[in-house]
Design a protein around this motif. Structure first.
Motif, PDB file in Angstrom:
ATOM      1  N   GLY A 111       0.940  -1.141   0.010  1.00  0.00           N
ATOM      2  CA  GLY A 111      -0.158   0.024  -0.162  1.00  0.00           C
ATOM      3  C   GLY A 111       0.898   1.363   0.123  1.00  0.00           C
ATOM      4  O   GLY A 111       0.406   2.116  -0.591  1.00  0.00           O
ATOM      5  N   HIS A 112       2.003   1.177   0.787  1.00  0.00           N
ATOM      6  CA  HIS A 112       2.915   2.564   0.727  1.00  0.00           C
ATOM      7  C   HIS A 112       3.461   2.742  -0.557  1.00  0.00           C
ATOM      8  O   HIS A 112       3.419   3.916  -1.029  1.00  0.00           O
ATOM      9  CB  HIS A 112       4.006   2.074   1.718  1.00  0.00           C
ATOM     10  CG  HIS A 112       5.028   2.961   1.749  1.00  0.00           C
ATOM     11  ND1 HIS A 112       5.157   4.317   2.451  1.00  0.00           N
ATOM     12  CD2 HIS A 112       6.460   3.226   0.897  1.00  0.00           C
ATOM     13  CE1 HIS A 112       6.189   4.895   2.187  1.00  0.00           C
ATOM     14  NE2 HIS A 112       6.775   4.427   1.319  1.00  0.00           N
ATOM     15  N   TRP A 113       3.804   1.634  -1.177  1.00  0.00           N
ATOM     16  CA  TRP A 113       4.676   1.883  -2.626  1.00  0.00           C
ATOM     17  C   TRP A 113       3.564   2.274  -3.694  1.00  0.00           C
ATOM     18  O   TRP A 113       3.702   3.056  -4.725  1.00  0.00           O
ATOM     19  CB  TRP A 113       5.405   0.677  -3.181  1.00  0.00           C
ATOM     20  CG  TRP A 113       6.580   0.474  -2.139  1.00  0.00           C
ATOM     21  CD1 TRP A 113       6.874  -0.371  -1.437  1.00  0.00           C
ATOM     22  CD2 TRP A 113       7.634   1.462  -1.899  1.00  0.00           C
ATOM     23  NE1 TRP A 113       8.089  -0.217  -0.833  1.00  0.00           N
ATOM     24  CE2 TRP A 113       8.605   1.057  -0.976  1.00  0.00           C
ATOM     25  CE3 TRP A 113       7.892   2.962  -2.532  1.00  0.00           C
ATOM     26  CZ2 TRP A 113       9.896   1.826  -0.695  1.00  0.00           C
ATOM     27  CZ3 TRP A 113       9.040   3.597  -1.905  1.00  0.00           C
ATOM     28  CH2 TRP A 113       9.725   3.120  -1.310  1.00  0.00           C
ATOM     29  N   GLU A 114       2.240   1.711  -3.704  1.00  0.00           N
ATOM     30  CA  GLU A 114       1.072   1.972  -4.249  1.00  0.00           C
ATOM     31  C   GLU A 114       0.767   3.641  -4.396  1.00  0.00           C
ATOM     32  O   GLU A 114       0.591   4.067  -5.274  1.00  0.00           O
ATOM     33  CB  GLU A 114       0.105   1.234  -4.125  1.00  0.00           C
ATOM     34  CG  GLU A 114      -1.168   1.463  -4.775  1.00  0.00           C
ATOM     35  CD  GLU A 114      -2.834   0.920  -4.394  1.00  0.00           C
ATOM     36  OE1 GLU A 114      -3.533   0.813  -4.999  1.00  0.00           O
ATOM     37  OE2 GLU A 114      -2.689   0.501  -3.052  1.00  0.00           O
ATOM     38  N   THR A 115       0.757   4.172  -2.935  1.00  0.00           N
ATOM     39  CA  THR A 115       0.443   5.463  -2.740  1.00  0.00           C
ATOM     40  C   THR A 115       1.693   6.446  -3.377  1.00  0.00           C
ATOM     41  O   THR A 115       1.381   7.478  -3.937  1.00  0.00           O
ATOM     42  CB  THR A 115       0.284   5.650  -1.380  1.00  0.00           C
ATOM     43  OG1 THR A 115      -0.794   4.909  -0.817  1.00  0.00           O
ATOM     44  CG2 THR A 115      -0.091   7.167  -0.999  1.00  0.00           C
ATOM     45  N   VAL A 116       2.854   6.089  -2.979  1.00  0.00           N
ATOM     46  CA  VAL A 116       4.194   7.104  -3.378  1.00  0.00           C
ATOM     47  C   VAL A 116       4.604   6.886  -4.562  1.00  0.00           C
ATOM     48  O   VAL A 116       5.111   7.859  -5.103  1.00  0.00           O
ATOM     49  CB  VAL A 116       5.152   7.106  -2.123  1.00  0.00           C
ATOM     50  CG1 VAL A 116       4.771   7.321  -0.975  1.00  0.00           C
ATOM     51  CG2 VAL A 116       5.868   5.605  -2.201  1.00  0.00           C
TER      52      VAL A 116
ATOM     53  N   PRO B  35       2.826   5.256  -7.613  1.00  0.00           N
ATOM     54  CA  PRO B  35       1.672   4.281  -8.295  1.00  0.00           C
ATOM     55  C   PRO B  35       2.099   3.787  -9.739  1.00  0.00           C
ATOM     56  O   PRO B  35       1.662   2.914 -10.336  1.00  0.00           O
ATOM     57  CB  PRO B  35       0.466   5.343  -8.244  1.00  0.00           C
ATOM     58  CG  PRO B  35       0.954   6.628  -7.969  1.00  0.00           C
ATOM     59  CD  PRO B  35       2.308   6.376  -7.064  1.00  0.00           C
TER      60      PRO B  35
ATOM     61  N   ALA C 103       0.574   0.372  -8.810  1.00  0.00           N
ATOM     62  CA  ALA C 103      -0.932   0.514  -8.915  1.00  0.00           C
ATOM     63  C   ALA C 103      -1.473  -0.783  -9.314  1.00  0.00           C
ATOM     64  O   ALA C 103      -2.416  -1.295  -8.657  1.00  0.00           O
ATOM     65  CB  ALA C 103      -1.462   1.695  -9.436  1.00  0.00           C
TER      66      ALA C 103
ATOM     67  N   HIS D  29     -10.508  -4.650  -0.119  1.00  0.00           N
ATOM     68  CA  HIS D  29      -9.433  -3.765   0.797  1.00  0.00           C
ATOM     69  C   HIS D  29      -9.380  -4.107   2.069  1.00  0.00           C
ATOM     70  O   HIS D  29      -8.744  -3.617   2.878  1.00  0.00           O
ATOM     71  CB  HIS D  29      -9.932  -2.353   0.631  1.00  0.00           C
ATOM     72  CG  HIS D  29      -9.440  -1.872  -0.849  1.00  0.00           C
ATOM     73  ND1 HIS D  29      -8.599  -0.974  -0.876  1.00  0.00           N
ATOM     74  CD2 HIS D  29     -10.244  -1.611  -2.098  1.00  0.00           C
ATOM     75  CE1 HIS D  29      -8.411  -0.752  -2.375  1.00  0.00           C
ATOM     76  NE2 HIS D  29      -9.703  -0.928  -2.789  1.00  0.00           N
TER      77      HIS D  29
END
Length: 524
Positions: free
Chosen positions: A18-23, A25, A40, A156
């Motif tokens: 989730g962290h890498w998807e956010t920062v 994507p 993403a 989720h």
């Protein structure tokens, strides 16, 4: 470079994705067979996988299993298991059908994911897999995995995991019996990732080649290291030497891990010396001894980047490393046979295998390891777990070795492979290293055989190098020049090939068995 910054309470692999998807994507996450998925896209597929697991009725604590060559679906399953609270038991695809049956049944996997190369084998043994409710084919013309994902919207919901929850289960080699499932946890894998990141400079700008099979820590743990760092994974279906080198050059790979047998084959690839491998920042190798001739050839091919690593499934991977500077010091060439020093976050000691007490510096014994990387235990085997992990967290490796005054670890042999001749402890790996240097020897194993005077003595079992013939007298003379007399083999057997288990480890129990039949010693 973007760094990973998560609060301790969120430090699990679902939060990491989730962290890498956010920062990041739109940054590449996984590349395989010409297809690249962004963080993403990767995260969405993991959540679809989680939804599909729940729709199939899987609950926390359940297992799925994968029998396939390397494929991104295996990583997606592992990370979806981290979200759902299930665990992915990755099966060694080199196993024979009865061994596959054992591992799948031992794991109690409810769903089995199968690559096209193994569909026929699974069909033959399907009636012997009572716990498996569904077989899903992955890849090829009969692919069912993509439809299994597409039928679900991303889920989720995250199972409230604790650090000790197992989400991936890898099976040990089983050189002396059936393999055991090592339960690898969020806390253990995250500790391994962060410890290796600290020592090997893996970050979000890295391009990490995963060439080793995902049933091995050199594949799965190395992938999870890259995921923790936010790096791009370049996944290979099989560890082909020419294809691996071509990928390194084409994709400007910065980090990779190989086994010595693969590196030996790489030296034979036509034109390899003219290739450009300057992008590589860290090439790790391990899992079996590296013959010095192969090491010297590879040091010319990959100067200044080679790390010899020592590790084990039960510690999620690497526990010690011999860095490039130690490979390059001609005044300290003896370090080339060392496994280096403990990596960040790991303690290593040598203990008396009988008493468990530490032995003096330089003295041989059993290698014990303590770190946060340790497994949660062996699946369904509490007695084996208690025998392997002490109450204060030390893992008994089963490997023999010693540590010198500078803290360098030398792995000599499995404790069970130690030869005791006339009261002297002899480690076969020491003799094997000497014999491997002889130009007529292509492969070698040393075993203990019965002797009326000494109890047992070393015997060399060798495979000739291509085009060579074995001269027993010359080999024995070669050993006498470099080893104490009591360590020298007393005889030589010549074979066309050595018996090995599916991960490539020599089955010394098979070599020993004919000599010990009818004797008091138990052959294991």
């Amino acid at each position: 470079m973007t760094t990973l910054d998560l609060p301790a309470e969120a430090a699990d692999f679902t939060a990491i994705v989730g962290h890498w998807e956010t920062v990041r994507p739109d940054a590449p996450a996984v590349t395989f067979a010409g297809t690249t998925r962004t963080w993403a896209e990767f995260a969405r597929r993991i959540r679809q996988n989680a939804a599909a697991q729940r729709a199939a009725g899987l609950r926390p604590g359940d297992r799925v299993a994968v029998l396939d060559l390397n494929h991104p679906s295996c990583l997606e399953l592992t990370l979806a298991c981290a979200q759902v609270g299930t665990a992915n038991a990755v099966v060694n695809f080199r196993l024979a059908p009865p061994e596959i049956v054992y591992v799948v049944n031992d794991s109690k996997a409810r769903i089995l994911f199968v690559g096209p190369e193994f569909a026929g084998a699974v069909e033959q043994v399907r009636d012997k897999l009572p716990a498996v409710e569904q077989v899903i084919h992955v890849g090829g013309d009969g692919d069912e995995y993509e439809a299994w994902l597409a039928a679900q919207e991303p889920d989720h919901e995250v199972h409230p995991s604790v650090p000790g929850d197992c989400f991936v289960q890898l099976y040990t080699s089983g050189t002396t019996g059936f393999p055991k499932g090592a339960m690898l946890t969020h806390s253990g894998m995250l500790a391994h990732s962060t410890n290796v990141m600290a020592d090997f400079a893996v970050d979000a700008d890295s391009r990490v080649q995963v060439a080793m099979p995902l049933f091995h820590v050199g594949g799965t743990s190395y992938s999870l290291l890259a995921i923790t760092a936010g790096a791009q994974i370049h996944l290979m279906r099989l560890p082909d030497p020419a294809a691996a080198l071509e990928m390194v050059e084409r994709e400007r790979i910065t980090h990779t891990f190989y086994v010595p047998a693969l590196m030996a084959a790489m030296l034979q690839v036509p034109g390899v010396a003219e290739r450009d491998f300057s992008s590589v920042k860290a090439l790790s190798y391990g899992a079996s001894p590296m013959p010095l001739p192969v090491m010297r050839g590879c040091l010319k091919l990959f100067p200044g980047v080679m790390h010899q690593v020592y590790g084990m499934t039960e510690q999620c991977g690497v526990v010690s490393s011999l860095g490039p500077e130690d490979h390059a010091d001609p005044a300290r060439e003896h370090l080339m046979v060392s496994a280096g020093t403990a990596i960040h976050g790991v303690e290593i000691e040598v203990r008396d295998p009988a008493t468990g007490e530490p032995v003096p510096t330089g003295e041989p014994g059993e290698i014990w390891v303590r770190s946060a990387q340790v497994m949660g235990g062996y699946w369904g085997k509490p007695e084996a777990t208690a025998a392997a992990i002490t109450s204060d967290g030390w893992l008994r490796s089963g490997d023999g070795g010693h540590i010198d005054a500078e803290g360098y670890v030398y792995v000599t042999d499995r404790i069970k492979d130690m030869i005791i001749s006339g009261g002297e402890n002899i480690y076969s790996a020491e003799i094997e290293r000497v014999l491997a240097e002889h130009p007529s020897v292509g492969d070698v194993a040393v075993i203990g055989v019965p002797d009326e005077r000494w109890g047992e003595v070393p015997k060399a079992v060798v495979v000739p190098a291509p085009g060579a013939e074995i001269d027993e007298a010359a080999l024995l003379a070669w050993c006498r020049e470099q080893l104490a007399s009591f360590k020298c083999p007393k005889s030589v057997d010549v074979l066309d090939e050595l018996p090995r288990n599916p991960t490539g480890k020599v089955l010394k129990k098979d070599l020993r068995k004919p000599y010990w039949e009818g004797k008091d010693r138990q052959v294991v």
